[in-house]
Motif scaffolding. Structure first.
Motif, mmCIF file in Angstrom:
data_model
loop_
_atom_site.group_PDB
_atom_site.id
_atom_site.type_symbol
_atom_site.label_atom_id
_atom_site.label_comp_id
_atom_site.label_asym_id
_atom_site.label_seq_id
_atom_site.Cartn_x
_atom_site.Cartn_y
_atom_site.Cartn_z
ATOM 1 N N SER A 249 1.084 -1.201 0.054
ATOM 2 C CA SER A 249 0.091 0.105 0.150
ATOM 3 C C SER A 249 0.831 1.165 -0.042
ATOM 4 O O SER A 249 2.084 1.029 0.211
ATOM 5 C CB SER A 249 -0.849 0.025 1.196
ATOM 6 N N VAL A 250 0.250 2.353 -0.469
ATOM 7 C CA VAL A 250 1.125 3.756 -0.367
ATOM 8 C C VAL A 250 0.305 4.684 0.732
ATOM 9 O O VAL A 250 -1.026 4.728 0.762
ATOM 10 C CB VAL A 250 1.345 4.241 -1.665
ATOM 11 N N ARG A 251 1.160 5.666 1.092
ATOM 12 C CA ARG A 251 0.388 6.435 1.956
ATOM 13 C C ARG A 251 1.181 7.882 1.883
ATOM 14 O O ARG A 251 2.431 7.897 1.637
ATOM 15 C CB ARG A 251 0.305 6.197 3.348
ATOM 16 N N PRO A 252 0.718 9.108 2.076
ATOM 17 C CA PRO A 252 1.442 10.376 1.968
ATOM 18 C C PRO A 252 2.573 10.251 3.056
ATOM 19 O O PRO A 252 2.291 9.618 4.250
ATOM 20 C CB PRO A 252 0.345 11.432 2.260
ATOM 21 N N ARG A 253 3.889 10.699 2.771
ATOM 22 C CA ARG A 253 4.902 10.444 3.821
ATOM 23 C C ARG A 253 4.365 11.423 5.097
ATOM 24 O O ARG A 253 3.887 12.414 4.935
ATOM 25 C CB ARG A 253 5.953 10.980 3.303
ATOM 26 N N GLY A 254 4.459 10.607 6.297
ATOM 27 C CA GLY A 254 4.168 11.411 7.534
ATOM 28 C C GLY A 254 2.987 10.961 8.093
ATOM 29 O O GLY A 254 2.428 11.085 9.144
ATOM 30 N N GLN A 255 2.074 10.381 7.011
ATOM 31 C CA GLN A 255 0.880 9.810 7.598
ATOM 32 C C GLN A 255 0.841 8.524 8.323
ATOM 33 O O GLN A 255 1.671 7.592 8.033
ATOM 34 C CB GLN A 255 -0.063 9.482 6.242
ATOM 35 N N GLU A 256 0.310 8.567 9.460
ATOM 36 C CA GLU A 256 0.352 7.205 10.163
ATOM 37 C C GLU A 256 -0.378 6.004 9.810
ATOM 38 O O GLU A 256 0.051 4.841 9.498
ATOM 39 C CB GLU A 256 -0.079 7.586 11.610
ATOM 40 N N GLU A 257 -1.623 6.514 9.349
ATOM 41 C CA GLU A 257 -2.611 5.437 9.078
ATOM 42 C C GLU A 257 -2.191 4.553 7.555
ATOM 43 O O GLU A 257 -1.754 5.493 6.590
ATOM 44 C CB GLU A 257 -4.104 6.141 8.545
ATOM 45 N N PHE A 258 -2.339 3.435 7.598
ATOM 46 C CA PHE A 258 -2.004 2.570 6.176
ATOM 47 C C PHE A 258 -3.134 2.830 4.970
ATOM 48 O O PHE A 258 -4.303 3.333 5.418
ATOM 49 C CB PHE A 258 -2.168 1.126 6.449
ATOM 50 N N GLY A 259 -2.561 2.945 4.008
ATOM 51 C CA GLY A 259 -3.747 2.972 2.466
ATOM 52 C C GLY A 259 -4.066 1.785 2.384
ATOM 53 O O GLY A 259 -3.865 0.729 3.113
ATOM 54 N N THR A 260 -5.087 1.577 1.465
ATOM 55 C CA THR A 260 -5.506 0.473 1.087
ATOM 56 C C THR A 260 -4.524 -0.381 0.296
ATOM 57 O O THR A 260 -3.810 -0.069 -0.743
ATOM 58 C CB THR A 260 -6.952 0.603 -0.054
ATOM 59 N N ARG A 261 -4.490 -1.849 0.663
ATOM 60 C CA ARG A 261 -3.418 -2.632 0.168
ATOM 61 C C ARG A 261 -3.814 -3.443 -0.719
ATOM 62 O O ARG A 261 -5.153 -3.901 -0.967
ATOM 63 C CB ARG A 261 -2.909 -3.271 1.346
ATOM 64 N N THR A 262 -3.032 -3.858 -1.886
ATOM 65 C CA THR A 262 -3.342 -4.952 -2.674
ATOM 66 C C THR A 262 -2.332 -5.960 -2.201
ATOM 67 O O THR A 262 -1.362 -5.786 -1.737
ATOM 68 C CB THR A 262 -3.104 -4.466 -4.184
ATOM 69 N N GLU A 263 -2.671 -7.249 -2.895
ATOM 70 C CA GLU A 263 -1.726 -8.474 -2.711
ATOM 71 C C GLU A 263 -1.247 -8.822 -4.094
ATOM 72 O O GLU A 263 -2.224 -9.144 -4.804
ATOM 73 C CB GLU A 263 -2.592 -9.495 -2.016
ATOM 74 N N LEU A 264 0.090 -9.197 -4.206
ATOM 75 C CA LEU A 264 0.840 -9.328 -5.231
ATOM 76 C C LEU A 264 1.128 -10.632 -5.239
ATOM 77 O O LEU A 264 1.501 -11.305 -4.177
ATOM 78 C CB LEU A 264 1.825 -8.601 -5.577
ATOM 79 N N LYS A 265 0.687 -11.545 -6.256
ATOM 80 C CA LYS A 265 1.039 -13.062 -6.313
ATOM 81 C C LYS A 265 1.852 -13.335 -7.551
ATOM 82 O O LYS A 265 1.864 -12.463 -8.794
ATOM 83 C CB LYS A 265 -0.140 -13.853 -6.156
ATOM 84 N N ASN A 266 2.318 -14.555 -7.727
ATOM 85 C CA ASN A 266 2.803 -15.056 -9.065
ATOM 86 C C ASN A 266 4.366 -14.495 -9.459
ATOM 87 O O ASN A 266 4.430 -14.151 -10.478
ATOM 88 C CB ASN A 266 1.823 -14.885 -10.210
#
Lengths: 482, 95
Positions: free
Chosen positions: A204-221
């Protein structure tokens, strides 16, 4: 066209690594977990999910995972249970996978990773035991899916990291560290291309400095170390660009496509899984006694991090050289064997880092497949140290030794490479060269001292490479300065 | 706690069961009765009670890591509804 400032964002990455254990038998059935065997020949009624069969835990499944737990500073649960993870798929004949759910046997550990200009500690949330499924083949028969159950029941451990990783490079370093540890422990061969080590990534990504996580994706393969790095890099950029364009990241599983170098969402037909975990009624809890822990602790080898530090202190090795040599347990073993024979850590690291590693890289082989034993390579180095051969002869003999299992000194004699340090033999040669090259002699005497190299070269040539270059140099210098 | 018909259908789907309207209703009733009965347990204070995963108080016996003879290839495939000479054969699974 991209004016996006990617630096505004920070990625949060966690890895789930599956490692296939190098046991003699499957997790719950006494049959070889063999790869490459003819389809459906390494199975028992249990692997086929027949009614009335019962699983029995392989002691090495438990011992190996505890080794991994101890090597990664985990706590080991004195009691942990297996759970059933329920889903339907043809290569899972029981309809459930035996795994662990809320009582992983190892938890709360860490590994230290080394990057170019910093070190970092990465938390390990948990390591648990499970069994592999069989293999489905979709592209061999136009109307059917074919199922091979040889792999069904192969013992796996799943190593789940904390979301402590921030860059694709850190993810790569972490994965390499995990591979290095399982190889040092000899519990998994660590081969991603062949699938004995597999890795999924949560990104996931988040603006630098933000504590809270962004929505994540799961990578496979992602079936190689490089692809893990590439796929994560791609995913971070995809998410940042999506957000910058005003979009939103959707929680989904994405498959990496190596040929296109991009990921695509997995078809969401397999709606949100509901595995309905519950305690595996066929297996009582696993109890880990203090005695077991003590025994396993004693079996642990010296791991790479410790060994690297020791090499730096004990052998005066540079950090880079120590990292290279201790990367593989077997290469480090080989090196130490050469040190034992030679008593000289410096010449041991010279030969290993230059000649031995060169061949390993050229042939893409492991040190265990390397044809020259530590003892023989040491004999060769000894010849050079005793001035019996010069360095170009050492190189020639080394290359011959790759294909011939003979004593290096015998080979040196056979190849006519034993160095001549007899001035009775060398003097006439030197005299002749001086006589035949009056111009060079003149220029040398006028101050062009670099020409010494020319004279040595001529002498080496005339002696067919056998002359001791140091002696030749002394002789020539003496004669020219007379 | 009550189980809705929608939940019954969801669970049936997970178990790959096809239920008609009447069956859904009847299972919802049954499940509600069972859960209602279980609610009796809520009257007991279980704060200091360890979860019981198994009714028999045993620990796993570990098996020595040794491989024995596998099932023969013929026997392995013998009971399969469909197989070719190497593999179990199932209807095409679309990824």
């Amino acid at each position: 066209m991209s004016t996006i400032d990617h630096e505004k964002y920070e990625a949060v990455i966690g890895l789930e690594v599956h490692a296939q254990l190098l046991t003699e038998s499957k997790a719950f059935a006494p049959v070889k977990p063999e790869y490459g065997a003819a389809p459906n020949t390494q199975v028992t009624p249990l692997c086929l999910g027949h009614p009335g069969t019962l699983p029995v835990v392989n002691e090495n499944l438990v011992r190996y995972i505890i080794k991994m737990g101890l090597a990664t500073q985990c706590d080991v649960a004195d009691k942990s249970i297996f759970a059933r993870k329920n889903y339907f798929y043809p290569d899972l004949p029981k309809g459930y996978q035996i795994s662990q759910f809320d009582t992983p046997i190892c938890y709360d550990g860490f590994v230290d990773i080394q990057l170019e200009d910093y070190d970092k500690r990465i938390g390990i949330t948990r390591i648990h035991m499970e069994e592999d499924a069989g293999k489905s083949i979709h592209d061999q028969d136009p109307y059917n899916t074919l199922v091979d159950l040889n792999r069904a029941g192969t013992p796996l451990i799943e190593i789940v990291s904390e979301p402590d990783l921030r860059t694709p490079q850190e993810a790569y370093a972490y994965l390499s560290k995990i591979k290095q540890i399982v190889q040092y422990l000899e519990i998994c061969d660590g081969n991603m291309e062949e699938g004995s080590l597999r890795c999924d990534a949560n990104v996931s990504v988040r603006p630098r400095g933000q504590e809270e996580f962004g929505t994540r994706t799961e990578l496979k393969n992602m079936n190689s170390f490089r692809n893990v790095e590439r796929a994560i890099h791609y995913e971070i950029y995809r998410q940042i660009e999506l957000i910058e364009e005003g979009g939103e990241v959707v929680q989904q599983t994405r498959l990496w496509d190596t040929s296109k170098m991009q990921s695509r969402p997995m078809r969401s037909k397999e709606e949100a899984h509901d595995y309905r975990y519950f305690p595996e009624p066929d297996l009582p809890p696993i109890r880990v006694t203090e005695q077991m822990l003590t025994d396993i602790r004693e079996e642990l080898p010296e791991l790479a991090d410790v060994r690297r530090k020791r090499f730096i202190e004990e052998y005066g090795m540079s950090v880079d050289d120590a990292v290279t040599i201790t990367d593989s347990r077997y290469l480090a073993d080989y090196y130490e064997e050469v040190v034992d024979h030679l008593g000289n850590p410096k010449s041991a690291s010279n030969i290993v880092l230059s000649e031995v590693l060169r061949v390993l890289n050229e042939k893409s082989i492991d040190i265990r497949e390397f044809p020259i034993s530590a003892e023989r390579v040491s004999k060769l180095v000894k010849l050079k140290e005793d001035d019996k051969i010069n360095s170009s002869a050492m190189q020639d003999i080394f290359n011959e030794m790759l294909v011939k299992d003979e004593d290096p000194e015998e080979m040196a004699k056979e190849m006519n490479l034993i160095q001549v340090s007899d001035s009775g033999f060398l003097e006439p040669i030197v005299d002749e060269i001086i006589e035949n090259n009056p111009d060079e002699v003149q220029r040398y005497k006028e101050g062009k001292k670099q020409l010494i190299g020319f004279f040595i070269g001529q002498a080496m040539k005339a002696s067919q490479g056998k002359a001791n270059p140091k002696l030749v140099k002394d002789l020539i210098t003496k004669k020219l300065n007379d | 706690m009550s189980v809705t018909e929608k939940e019954v259908q969801y669970i049936a789907n997970l178990a790959r069961l096809q239920l008609n309207g009447e069956e859904v209703k009847s299972f919802a009733d049954d499940m509600n009765k069972i859960l209602g009965y279980m609610e009796l347990l809520n009257e007991v204070d279980t704060d200091d009670v360890e979860p019981l995963e198994h009714v028999i108080d045993l620990e796993s016996r570990l098996r020595k890591d040794e491989a024995k003879e596998p099932l023969s290839h013929e026997d392995a495939l013998k009971n399969a509804p469909d197989a070719d000479s190497d593999y179990f054969r199932v209807p095409k699974v679309i990824e």
